[in-house]
Scaffold this motif. Structure first.
Motif, PDB file in Angstrom:
ATOM      1  N   UNK A   2       0.959  -0.991   0.052  1.00 12.88           N
ATOM      2  CA  UNK A   2       0.088   0.056  -0.071  1.00 12.88           C
ATOM      3  C   UNK A   2       1.048   1.038  -0.124  1.00 12.88           C
ATOM      4  N   UNK A   3       0.964   1.852  -1.037  1.00 13.25           N
ATOM      5  CA  UNK A   3       1.781   3.090  -1.271  1.00 13.25           C
ATOM      6  C   UNK A   3       1.145   4.361  -1.684  1.00 13.25           C
ATOM      7  N   UNK A   4       1.647   5.355  -1.401  1.00 13.99           N
ATOM      8  CA  UNK A   4       1.239   6.673  -1.848  1.00 13.99           C
ATOM      9  C   UNK A   4       2.392   7.513  -2.689  1.00 13.99           C
ATOM     10  N   UNK A   5       1.969   7.858  -3.820  1.00 13.35           N
ATOM     11  CA  UNK A   5       2.770   8.720  -4.538  1.00 13.35           C
ATOM     12  C   UNK A   5       2.268   9.884  -5.351  1.00 13.35           C
ATOM     13  N   UNK A   6       2.619  10.931  -5.231  1.00 12.32           N
ATOM     14  CA  UNK A   6       2.441  12.037  -5.887  1.00 12.32           C
ATOM     15  C   UNK A   6       0.822  12.260  -5.917  1.00 12.32           C
ATOM     16  N   UNK A   7       0.068  11.816  -4.698  1.00 10.27           N
ATOM     17  CA  UNK A   7      -1.335  12.244  -4.516  1.00 10.27           C
ATOM     18  C   UNK A   7      -1.931  10.997  -4.778  1.00 10.27           C
ATOM     19  N   UNK A   8      -1.508   9.988  -5.460  1.00  6.78           N
ATOM     20  CA  UNK A   8      -2.149   8.778  -5.796  1.00  6.78           C
ATOM     21  C   UNK A   8      -1.764   7.628  -4.564  1.00  6.78           C
ATOM     22  N   UNK A   9      -2.758   7.188  -4.370  1.00 12.26           N
ATOM     23  CA  UNK A   9      -2.824   6.143  -3.062  1.00 12.26           C
ATOM     24  C   UNK A   9      -3.612   4.680  -3.783  1.00 12.26           C
ATOM     25  N   UNK A  10      -2.724   3.677  -3.407  1.00 10.17           N
ATOM     26  CA  UNK A  10      -3.324   2.319  -3.694  1.00 10.17           C
ATOM     27  C   UNK A  10      -2.403   1.257  -3.509  1.00 10.17           C
ATOM     28  N   UNK A  40       1.304  -0.416 -11.925  1.00 13.86           N
ATOM     29  CA  UNK A  40       0.116  -0.200 -11.869  1.00 13.86           C
ATOM     30  C   UNK A  40      -0.419  -0.319 -10.555  1.00 13.86           C
ATOM     31  N   UNK A  41      -1.348   0.622 -10.102  1.00 15.10           N
ATOM     32  CA  UNK A  41      -1.819   0.626  -8.703  1.00 15.10           C
ATOM     33  C   UNK A  41      -3.490   0.394  -8.945  1.00 15.10           C
ATOM     34  N   UNK A  42      -4.109  -0.342  -7.788  1.00 13.88           N
ATOM     35  CA  UNK A  42      -5.252  -0.404  -7.774  1.00 13.88           C
ATOM     36  C   UNK A  42      -5.831   0.763  -6.412  1.00 13.88           C
ATOM     37  N   UNK A  43      -6.515   1.567  -6.979  1.00 13.09           N
ATOM     38  CA  UNK A  43      -6.969   2.566  -5.761  1.00 13.09           C
ATOM     39  C   UNK A  43      -8.041   2.084  -4.759  1.00 13.09           C
ATOM     40  N   UNK A  44      -8.082   2.790  -3.681  1.00 17.72           N
ATOM     41  CA  UNK A  44      -9.385   1.910  -2.681  1.00 17.72           C
ATOM     42  C   UNK A  44     -10.541   2.389  -3.227  1.00 17.72           C
ATOM     43  N   UNK A  55     -11.374   1.492  -6.209  1.00 16.39           N
ATOM     44  CA  UNK A  55     -11.199   0.514  -7.183  1.00 16.39           C
ATOM     45  C   UNK A  55     -11.013   1.028  -8.814  1.00 16.39           C
ATOM     46  N   UNK A  56     -10.169   2.082  -8.757  1.00 12.07           N
ATOM     47  CA  UNK A  56      -9.992   2.713  -9.913  1.00 12.07           C
ATOM     48  C   UNK A  56      -8.483   2.073 -10.149  1.00 12.07           C
ATOM     49  N   UNK A  57      -8.213   2.003 -11.466  1.00 14.40           N
ATOM     50  CA  UNK A  57      -6.665   1.582 -12.115  1.00 14.40           C
ATOM     51  C   UNK A  57      -5.765   2.958 -12.427  1.00 14.40           C
ATOM     52  N   UNK A  58      -4.643   2.975 -11.898  1.00 15.49           N
ATOM     53  CA  UNK A  58      -3.687   3.743 -12.070  1.00 15.49           C
ATOM     54  C   UNK A  58      -2.295   3.215 -12.741  1.00 15.49           C
ATOM     55  N   UNK A  59      -1.903   3.691 -13.784  1.00 17.21           N
ATOM     56  CA  UNK A  59      -0.729   3.213 -14.568  1.00 17.21           C
ATOM     57  C   UNK A  59       0.469   4.616 -14.391  1.00 17.21           C
ATOM     58  N   UNK A  60       1.573   4.224 -13.533  1.00 16.36           N
ATOM     59  CA  UNK A  60       2.348   5.307 -13.281  1.00 16.36           C
ATOM     60  C   UNK A  60       3.841   5.002 -13.969  1.00 16.36           C
ATOM     61  N   UNK A 108       5.536   7.040  -0.161  1.00 12.19           N
ATOM     62  CA  UNK A 108       5.024   6.613   0.925  1.00 12.19           C
ATOM     63  C   UNK A 108       5.001   5.012   1.122  1.00 12.19           C
ATOM     64  N   UNK A 109       5.415   4.402   1.905  1.00 11.20           N
ATOM     65  CA  UNK A 109       4.817   2.610   1.770  1.00 11.20           C
ATOM     66  C   UNK A 109       4.526   2.710   3.059  1.00 11.20           C
ATOM     67  N   UNK A 110       3.050   2.258   3.292  1.00 12.45           N
ATOM     68  CA  UNK A 110       2.434   1.886   4.656  1.00 12.45           C
ATOM     69  C   UNK A 110       2.749   0.570   4.837  1.00 12.45           C
ATOM     70  N   UNK A 111       3.133  -0.332   4.192  1.00 19.65           N
ATOM     71  CA  UNK A 111       3.120  -1.753   4.365  1.00 19.65           C
ATOM     72  C   UNK A 111       4.553  -2.150   4.843  1.00 19.65           C
TER      73      UNK A 111
END
Length: 590
Positions: free
Chosen positions: A408-416, A427-431, A433-438, A449-452
């Motif tokens: 579970x990470x946060x980068x540049x305002x994107x969290x998932x 690729x991130x899966x947001x909470x 349920x959206x898919x983000x490719x960075x 930021x890595x919460x895990x």
């Protein structure tokens, strides 16, 4: 209690060797007979190893019975009887230690390499000597010098003589164990292949007894030669069958029909080289008593890697060459330069991978090699700048090990949650349920930021506001009780919480607690006088880092805090304001 047939036979040999006026020829004959007895015993034990291990005699009952008799005779003052039985007990203990050592040695044959077996043998022999130290140091010379016709004294003397012979036999056995080390290992390997009966039969034939002494000077024997010849024949037969089978199946596969003739022709030399290597390695393995030589094994692995990569190189080039000829006969839009570059790139990659594998098998540190390749020179391909940037971003992510798939990470305002770290994007899966490719180059150059990446401690931080009309003593009591409650809470981490670090201490000035995410801070203090309340700071960490566990623990802590406030007549404050009108104070809460 009678001794085993082998022990009685050895006692007979020792007695004969200790005879006075023994001739030199008779001495040589006895020594040869004794040596043959040890060889027969070894072969018998190895033939019936499993049964021998299960039924080996350890003399516990005899020792126990005699110790009780010694205690009775000692109280009765029967000194000769005590000495008689003590000598017998020591004989049994000597045999007990000896048989236990042999049992452990035989058991170790199935679970150790030759190097490990040598170490185990040394350890067991040393242990046997230590266990027998008291027995060996026994001094009964005064008893042997006594004169008398008492049956008890005569029996004591006989038991002492037997004990001395058993001590000599035990020492002789230890020497033979070292002499038979390789033979035991070799016979055990034959036993594992169910060949030990045949091996012993052949080695005990008259011709083998004549030839083996000559061959042993060269590290050979009849059975080794037969095994090597059988191995040659088997590998020759397997090679023929393998070629026929490979040819038959390649011709049946439609996609390989047009390549099969060329592939079969090109792979013959590499395959023959590999088969020769296998034959040579197995021959050395048999010659060396089924013992691997590490340096030779490493050399063979290097040759195997070389010929396998050579084989792959030839197969790929056969396929590519046929494809090139096909392009000559069709109107292809593929440029020749691209085909050549593609072919060279493939060959280069095969050779590079083969070289790296060979260097790795040779024990070379690949990190040092790769760092000197100057891979930055590939960046001259400006047309692939973005792709290369993302590729190097991928390397940076993997080498930096800041996050992994599932984190579970946060980068540049994107969290998932990280789904996959690809070659170009992550690729991130947001909470929601959206898919983000960075792009990986973005990830490599942004704060993540890595919460895990924490193993002990998920923070609970609260500011508890209480009314200003609360008693100072009640507030102090509440603070102390909250602190005590958290310190004793089973799910709250404290300074007394035991935690075993998973990694060894690194040779760097880095806190292990911080590097592994271990937090045990517990703070409960009266914090500030705010506008509408007196605030108490509660700052602690749960033992679990799981969200659900954290919520459950936090809820339990909040309930306990409410109970403490009720117990101390404290009330939670809420925002309020006061209005002054004609000298009357009217309080109104919102």
């Amino acid at each position: 209690m009678e001794y085993s047939a082998f022990i009685k036979e050895q006692m007979k040999f020792v007695s004969q060797l200790n005879e006075n006026n023994i001739t030199q020829s008779r001495l040589s004959t006895i020594v040869d007979e004794q040596e043959a007895s040890y060889v027969r015993a070894l072969e018998h034990v190895m033939m019936n190893k499993d049964s021998f291990i299960k039924n080996i005699k350890l003399y516990e009952n005899e020792i126990f019975r005699l110790e009780k008799i010694i205690a009775v005779n000692s109280r009765a003052g029967n000194s000769y009887a005590v000495i008689r039985d003590e000598a017998k007990v020591k004989s049994y203990r000597l045999l007990h230690n000896q048989n236990r050592m042999i049992k452990d040695i035989l058991s170790a044959l199935d679970y150790s390499s030759s190097v490990d077996f040598t170490r185990i043998l040394n350890d067991l022999v040393t242990k046997n000597q230590l266990d027998n130290q008291e027995i060996i140091s026994s001094d009964y010379n005064q008893i042997l010098e006594m004169q008398g016709v008492s049956k008890t004294l005569l029996k004591a003397k006989q038991n002492i003589v037997d004990l001395k012979m058993l001590i000599d036999i035990n020492l002789d056995l230890l020497n033979h164990l070292y002499a038979f080390e390789n033979r035991m290992f070799r016979l055990n390997e034959y036993a594992n292949y169910n060949l030990i009966g045949i091996v012993l039969y052949i080695n005990n034939t008259e011709i083998a007894k004549i030839i083996n002494p000559v061959l042993e000077f060269y590290g050979l024997n009849i059975m080794k030669i037969i095994s090597i010849l059988v191995l040659f024949a088997m590998i020759y037969f397997i090679r023929k069958v393998f070629y026929l089978t490979l040819e038959r199946y390649l011709l049946k596969v439609k996609s390989f029909v047009k390549y099969s003739a060329g592939i079969l022709q090109k792979i013959r030399k590499p395959l023959e080289s590999i088969i020769i290597l296998i034959n040579l390695e197995l021959t050395i393995y048999i010659y060396n008593d089924f013992i691997h030589i590490n340096s030779l094994s490493r050399a063979f692995n290097i040759f195997y890697a070389f010929f396998i990569m050579w084989l792959i190189y030839r197969v790929v080039n056969v396929i590519v060459s046929i494809k090139i000829h096909e392009f000559d006969y069709v109107d292809s839009k593929i440029k020749n330069e691209m085909i050549n570059v593609g072919m060279k790139s493939i060959n280069f990659m095969i050779m590079l991978i083969g070289l790296l594998i060979i260097l790795y098998l040779a024990g070379v540190n690949l990190t040092t090699v790769l760092s000197g390749l100057g891979i930055g020179g590939f960046a001259v391909a400006l047309a692939a700048k973005d792709s290369l940037s993302n590729f190097f971003g991928t390397l940076s992510i993997l080498l930096g090990d800041v996050f992994s798939q599932g984190d579970w990470i946060v980068i540049d305002g994107n969290e998932g949650v990280v789904i996959e770290i690809g070659l170009r994007v992550t690729t991130l899966r947001t909470f929601d349920n959206a898919l983000i490719a960075i792009p990986n180059v973005t990830l490599a150059n942004k704060e993540v930021k890595n919460w895990d990446r924490r193993t002990l401690g998920r923070r609970i931080k609260m500011s508890l506001g209480i009314k200003y009309d609360s008693s100072s003593q009640n507030i102090k009591n509440a603070v102390d009780e909250i602190r005590d409650m958290l310190d004793k809470h089973p799910n709250i981490a404290t300074k007394n919480t035991k935690y075993e670090y998973k990694e060894k201490r690194k040779n760097r000035l880095v806190s292990r607690a911080d590097s592994q995410g271990v937090k045990k801070t517990l703070l409960v203090y009266l914090d500030e006088f705010s506008d509408s309340s007196i605030n108490i700071l509660v700052y602690c960490f749960t033992k679990s880092t799981m969200w659900e566990d954290w919520l459950a623990t936090k809820e339990d802590v909040m309930h306990k805090i409410m109970e403490i406030f009720e117990k101390n007549n404290l009330e939670f404050a809420f925002p309020s304001f006061s209005v002054y009108h004609e000298n009357e104070l009217v309080s109104k809460n919102d």
